[in-house]
Design an enzyme around this catalytic site. Structure first.
Site, PDB file in Angstrom:
ATOM      1  N   ILE A   1      -0.818  -0.562  13.019  1.00  0.00           N
ATOM      2  CA  ILE A   1      -0.428   0.024  11.718  1.00  0.00           C
ATOM      3  C   ILE A   1       0.748   0.976  11.908  1.00  0.00           C
ATOM      4  CG2 ILE A   1      -1.173   1.581   9.860  1.00  0.00           C
ATOM      5  CD1 ILE A   1      -3.924   0.321   9.973  1.00  0.00           C
TER       6      ILE A   1
ATOM      7  N   ASN B   1       0.861  -1.184   0.000  1.00  0.00           N
ATOM      8  CA  ASN B   1       0.000   0.000   0.000  1.00  0.00           C
ATOM      9  C   ASN B   1       0.902   1.240   0.000  1.00  0.00           C
ATOM     10  OD1 ASN B   1      -1.846   1.989   0.406  1.00  0.00           O
ATOM     11  ND2 ASN B   1      -2.720   1.147   2.295  1.00  0.00           N
ATOM     12  N   LEU B   2       0.857   1.991  -1.092  1.00  0.00           N
ATOM     13  CA  LEU B   2       1.744   3.155  -1.208  1.00  0.00           C
ATOM     14  C   LEU B   2       1.225   4.353  -0.411  1.00  0.00           C
ATOM     15  CD1 LEU B   2       2.766   2.932  -4.984  1.00  0.00           C
ATOM     16  CD2 LEU B   2       3.757   1.793  -2.994  1.00  0.00           C
ATOM     17  N   LYS B   3       0.008   4.220   0.120  1.00  0.00           N
ATOM     18  CA  LYS B   3      -0.610   5.267   0.965  1.00  0.00           C
ATOM     19  C   LYS B   3      -0.414   6.646   0.335  1.00  0.00           C
ATOM     20  CE  LYS B   3      -0.874   2.520   5.104  1.00  0.00           C
ATOM     21  NZ  LYS B   3      -0.945   2.454   6.544  1.00  0.00           N
TER      22      LYS B   3
ATOM     23  N   GLU C   1      -6.451  -6.152   9.881  1.00  0.00           N
ATOM     24  CA  GLU C   1      -5.469  -5.128  10.275  1.00  0.00           C
ATOM     25  C   GLU C   1      -5.880  -4.440  11.569  1.00  0.00           C
ATOM     26  OE1 GLU C   1      -2.966  -3.300   6.860  1.00  0.00           O
ATOM     27  OE2 GLU C   1      -4.714  -2.081   7.240  1.00  0.00           O
TER      28      GLU C   1
ATOM     29  N   GLY D   1       1.937  -3.597  10.668  1.00  0.00           N
ATOM     30  CA  GLY D   1       3.175  -3.923  11.374  1.00  0.00           C
ATOM     31  C   GLY D   1       3.979  -5.055  10.754  1.00  0.00           C
TER      32      GLY D   1
ATOM     33  N   HIS E   1     -10.344   0.582   4.472  1.00  0.00           N
ATOM     34  CA  HIS E   1      -9.069   0.645   5.204  1.00  0.00           C
ATOM     35  C   HIS E   1      -9.257   1.511   6.451  1.00  0.00           C
ATOM     36  CE1 HIS E   1      -4.898   1.586   6.142  1.00  0.00           C
ATOM     37  NE2 HIS E   1      -4.562   0.548   5.399  1.00  0.00           N
TER      38      HIS E   1
END
Ligand code: G3P
Length: 221
Positions: free
Chosen positions: A146, A9-11, A141, A179, A93
């Site tokens: 995170i 995930n490049l966020k 998640e 994590g 998310h």
């Protein structure tokens, strides 16, 4: 046999989105297809067009809205993603939660458009509730993990075992997220029956993102 899935995930990190996104992705070009994994990059909405520039790579979006093409300011339809060559999307998310009553229609529109979905959940009870949506993946998640260095696959493997059992016989594969940093986290996730992992900072913020990916899957050089 199904290949383990790694979704990076490049966020909206500066190093992996916007002006830097292309440079970031270029690092992975030599690696794509070299190993027995399904590697997917989840692009920030502003970078969706990049899918056309990297036809050798697989891309997901980070979010979709419950709309088709039409008068929807600022919303992202599954249809437009398909038209740009995006294969799927994360949904719900922790950093982009969706109203519970919008999940079903969003998943249905994605299915209608032919887009894969990764429905994210924060705990066991959500994981159980989300089974009925029959998405391609359900990502487990815990939000408090995170961005940290502790993965639930190592700190609380039983919950992953329980979620995997809950989904046995279902079409959805479980991904472990939050994590994930080490090969042990990755390996444990697969051993517990997950189909793969969802990872961000462990790769994106590493000094050497490609090396971090290789270490994650257990390749030394
Ligand atoms: O989408 C994956 C993400 O939320 C996990 O982030 O930084 O803990 O790998 P991170």
């Amino acid at each position: 046999m199904v290949k383990p899935v790694i979704i990076v995930n490049l966020k909206h990190y500066r190093v992996s989105s916007g002006p830097e996104s292309e440079r970031f992705l270029l690092k992975f070009v030599p690696f794509v297809d070299s190993y027995d994994i399904r590697l997917i990059f989840a692009l920030h909405p502003i970078d969706i067009r990049l899918a056309g520039q990297f036809p050798e790579m697989e891309f997901y979006a980070q979010h979709i809205d419950p709309v088709n093409y039409g008068p929807y300011t600022g919303q992202i339809s599954s249809q437009v993603l398909m038209d740009f060559g995006i294969k799927g999307s994360l949904l719900n998310h922790s950093e982009k939660r969706v109203q519970k009553d919008k999940i079903e229609s969003t998943v249905q529109l994605a299915k209608d458009a032919g887009l894969e979905t990764v429905l994210c959940c924060e705990n066991y009870s959500e994981a159980r509730d989300f089974k009925k949506f029959e998405t391609d993946f359900v990502a487990y998640e815990p939000p408090e993990l995170i961005g940290g260095n502790i993965s639930v696959s190592t700190s609380n493997p039983n919950v992953i075992r329980d979620v995997v059992n809950e989904y046995s016989g279902s079409r959805s594969l479980i991904l472990v997220g939050a994590g994930i940093k080490s090969h042990k986290d990755y390996h444990n996730s697969l051993k517990l029956g997950a189909g793969g992992v969802l990872i961000a900072s462990g790769i994106v913020l590493s000094d050497s993102p490609l090396q971090a990916l290789k270490s994650l899957i257990g390749i030394d050089s």
